[in-house]
Design a protein around this motif. Structure first.
Motif, PDB file in Angstrom:
ATOM      1  N   LEU A   1      51.694   8.302  -0.926  1.00 46.71           N
ATOM      2  CA  LEU A   1      51.882   7.880   0.473  1.00 46.71           C
ATOM      3  C   LEU A   1      53.019   8.648   1.144  1.00 46.71           C
ATOM      4  O   LEU A   1      52.943   8.963   2.329  1.00 46.71           O
ATOM      5  CB  LEU A   1      52.130   6.375   0.543  1.00 46.71           C
ATOM      6  N   ARG A   2      54.057   8.944   0.388  1.00 48.31           N
ATOM      7  CA  ARG A   2      55.159   9.736   0.952  1.00 48.31           C
ATOM      8  C   ARG A   2      54.718  11.156   1.283  1.00 48.31           C
ATOM      9  O   ARG A   2      55.201  11.767   2.228  1.00 48.31           O
ATOM     10  CB  ARG A   2      56.344   9.762  -0.004  1.00 48.31           C
ATOM     11  N   LEU A   3      53.805  11.688   0.460  1.00 44.63           N
ATOM     12  CA  LEU A   3      53.314  13.052   0.675  1.00 44.63           C
ATOM     13  C   LEU A   3      52.066  13.080   1.562  1.00 44.63           C
ATOM     14  O   LEU A   3      51.569  14.153   1.885  1.00 44.63           O
ATOM     15  CB  LEU A   3      52.979  13.709  -0.670  1.00 44.63           C
ATOM     16  N   GLN A   4      51.576  11.929   1.956  1.00 46.45           N
ATOM     17  CA  GLN A   4      50.290  11.780   2.616  1.00 46.45           C
ATOM     18  C   GLN A   4      50.028  12.773   3.748  1.00 46.45           C
ATOM     19  O   GLN A   4      48.946  13.332   3.802  1.00 46.45           O
ATOM     20  CB  GLN A   4      50.113  10.336   3.094  1.00 46.45           C
ATOM     21  N   PRO A   5      50.949  13.050   4.612  1.00 50.07           N
ATOM     22  CA  PRO A   5      50.585  14.007   5.664  1.00 50.07           C
ATOM     23  C   PRO A   5      50.318  15.418   5.133  1.00 50.07           C
ATOM     24  O   PRO A   5      49.710  16.230   5.806  1.00 50.07           O
ATOM     25  CB  PRO A   5      51.808  14.025   6.583  1.00 50.07           C
ATOM     26  N   PHE A   6      50.747  15.688   3.908  1.00 54.72           N
ATOM     27  CA  PHE A   6      50.679  17.046   3.373  1.00 54.72           C
ATOM     28  C   PHE A   6      49.704  17.204   2.211  1.00 54.72           C
ATOM     29  O   PHE A   6      49.631  18.275   1.621  1.00 54.72           O
ATOM     30  CB  PHE A   6      52.076  17.497   2.924  1.00 54.72           C
ATOM     31  N   ILE A   7      49.003  16.134   1.847  1.00 55.29           N
ATOM     32  CA  ILE A   7      48.054  16.221   0.731  1.00 55.29           C
ATOM     33  C   ILE A   7      46.661  15.837   1.205  1.00 55.29           C
ATOM     34  O   ILE A   7      46.500  15.159   2.220  1.00 55.29           O
ATOM     35  CB  ILE A   7      48.470  15.329  -0.467  1.00 55.29           C
ATOM     36  N   ALA A   8      45.680  16.252   0.444  1.00 55.32           N
ATOM     37  CA  ALA A   8      44.289  15.920   0.762  1.00 55.32           C
ATOM     38  C   ALA A   8      44.058  14.423   0.571  1.00 55.32           C
ATOM     39  O   ALA A   8      44.652  13.797  -0.310  1.00 55.32           O
ATOM     40  CB  ALA A   8      43.358  16.716  -0.137  1.00 55.32           C
ATOM     41  N   ALA A   9      43.193  13.876   1.374  1.00 57.89           N
ATOM     42  CA  ALA A   9      42.854  12.453   1.278  1.00 57.89           C
ATOM     43  C   ALA A   9      42.302  12.110  -0.103  1.00 57.89           C
ATOM     44  O   ALA A   9      42.539  11.013  -0.622  1.00 57.89           O
ATOM     45  CB  ALA A   9      41.850  12.086   2.362  1.00 57.89           C
ATOM     46  N   GLU A  10      41.589  13.049  -0.703  1.00 59.33           N
ATOM     47  CA  GLU A  10      41.026  12.816  -2.037  1.00 59.33           C
ATOM     48  C   GLU A  10      42.123  12.615  -3.086  1.00 59.33           C
ATOM     49  O   GLU A  10      41.983  11.798  -3.995  1.00 59.33           O
ATOM     50  CB  GLU A  10      40.109  13.976  -2.466  1.00 59.33           C
ATOM     51  N   LEU A  11      43.216  13.357  -2.951  1.00 62.34           N
ATOM     52  CA  LEU A  11      44.325  13.208  -3.888  1.00 62.34           C
ATOM     53  C   LEU A  11      44.995  11.843  -3.701  1.00 62.34           C
ATOM     54  O   LEU A  11      45.338  11.182  -4.681  1.00 62.34           O
ATOM     55  CB  LEU A  11      45.340  14.347  -3.728  1.00 62.34           C
ATOM     56  N   LEU A  12      45.161  11.419  -2.471  1.00 60.35           N
ATOM     57  CA  LEU A  12      45.713  10.092  -2.218  1.00 60.35           C
ATOM     58  C   LEU A  12      44.784   9.024  -2.792  1.00 60.35           C
ATOM     59  O   LEU A  12      45.244   8.064  -3.421  1.00 60.35           O
ATOM     60  CB  LEU A  12      45.947   9.859  -0.725  1.00 60.35           C
ATOM     61  N   ALA A  13      43.492   9.199  -2.630  1.00 59.07           N
ATOM     62  CA  ALA A  13      42.526   8.252  -3.187  1.00 59.07           C
ATOM     63  C   ALA A  13      42.628   8.219  -4.714  1.00 59.07           C
ATOM     64  O   ALA A  13      42.528   7.143  -5.328  1.00 59.07           O
ATOM     65  CB  ALA A  13      41.111   8.615  -2.746  1.00 59.07           C
ATOM     66  N   ASP A  14      42.825   9.368  -5.331  1.00 63.37           N
ATOM     67  CA  ASP A  14      42.999   9.414  -6.790  1.00 63.37           C
ATOM     68  C   ASP A  14      44.257   8.649  -7.215  1.00 63.37           C
ATOM     69  O   ASP A  14      44.247   7.935  -8.217  1.00 63.37           O
ATOM     70  CB  ASP A  14      43.087  10.863  -7.278  1.00 63.37           C
ATOM     71  N   ALA A  15      45.333   8.802  -6.452  1.00 61.83           N
ATOM     72  CA  ALA A  15      46.579   8.091  -6.759  1.00 61.83           C
ATOM     73  C   ALA A  15      46.387   6.579  -6.614  1.00 61.83           C
ATOM     74  O   ALA A  15      46.882   5.801  -7.440  1.00 61.83           O
ATOM     75  CB  ALA A  15      47.705   8.580  -5.855  1.00 61.83           C
ATOM     76  N   VAL A  16      45.665   6.173  -5.588  1.00 60.03           N
ATOM     77  CA  VAL A  16      45.381   4.753  -5.385  1.00 60.03           C
ATOM     78  C   VAL A  16      44.558   4.211  -6.558  1.00 60.03           C
ATOM     79  O   VAL A  16      44.838   3.141  -7.099  1.00 60.03           O
ATOM     80  CB  VAL A  16      44.658   4.516  -4.044  1.00 60.03           C
ATOM     81  N   GLU A  17      43.558   4.969  -6.971  1.00 59.58           N
ATOM     82  CA  GLU A  17      42.687   4.541  -8.071  1.00 59.58           C
ATOM     83  C   GLU A  17      43.484   4.382  -9.370  1.00 59.58           C
ATOM     84  O   GLU A  17      43.335   3.386 -10.083  1.00 59.58           O
ATOM     85  CB  GLU A  17      41.550   5.551  -8.253  1.00 59.58           C
ATOM     86  N   ILE A  18      44.364   5.318  -9.659  1.00 62.50           N
ATOM     87  CA  ILE A  18      45.207   5.223 -10.866  1.00 62.50           C
ATOM     88  C   ILE A  18      46.129   4.010 -10.764  1.00 62.50           C
ATOM     89  O   ILE A  18      46.282   3.245 -11.726  1.00 62.50           O
ATOM     90  CB  ILE A  18      46.031   6.520 -11.069  1.00 62.50           C
TER      91      ILE A  18
END
Length: 162
Positions: free
Chosen positions: A87-104
């Motif tokens: 979430l801190r990196l959210q503006p700079f990362i792909a939505a898919e990577l954020l979704a992967d972090a949420v899933e983990i």
């Protein structure tokens, strides 16, 4: 949560008061007193009962500055932190990577709750009975799978941060 007779409840009790215990308080206390605690995560330790802190093999007080030195690669709480980092990196990362972090993070939380002394089966979680040798083996296995999957996400987040 560990709470010997006469000791104040842990700070986390207010969040779990709606969940029934799946094992007795005396069983919880006996397991903790026999095995001790091996917590290296500063955020998790602060939710323990004050009486539990001296039973932690890594110290009664953990500091944020100890985190890199102590953090275990299989720690479910460290895996839950991936969502915070994402979430801190959210503006700079792909939505898919954020979704992967949420899933983990969700998988880590589910394992954490399943292995807790609370009965969360009404919420669709199976029990991981860590108070038994079989349950500890199951927890280790699930923890290792989660560690492997979280490592991939952690490395992607680190690359995105660089």
């Amino acid at each position: 949560q560990y709470q010997p007779p006469g000791a104040p409840p842990p700070p986390s009790a207010k969040y779990q008061s709606h969940l029934p215990l799946r094992v007795s308080q005396s069983t919880i206390n006996q397991v903790v007193e026999r095995k001790g605690i091996h917590c290296t995560h500063v955020d998790a330790l602060r939710y323990f009962a004050p009486a539990a802190a001296p039973l932690n093999h890594h110290g009664a007080q953990l500091q944020r500055t100890d985190q890199l030195r102590l953090e275990q690669p299989a720690c479910v709480h460290a895996h839950m932190d991936l969502i915070k980092i994402g979430l801190r990196l959210q503006p700079f990362i792909a939505a898919e990577l954020l979704a992967d972090a949420v899933e983990i993070a969700l998988r880590a939380r589910a394992l954490d709750v399943a292995a807790s002394p609370y009965d969360a089966t009404a919420y669709g979680l199976d029990v991981v009975a860590v108070e038994t040798p079989e349950g500890r083996a199951q927890y280790r296995t699930e923890q290792q799978v989660l560690m492997r999957d979280a490592k991939v996400v952690r490395e992607k987040l680190l690359r995105a941060y660089d």
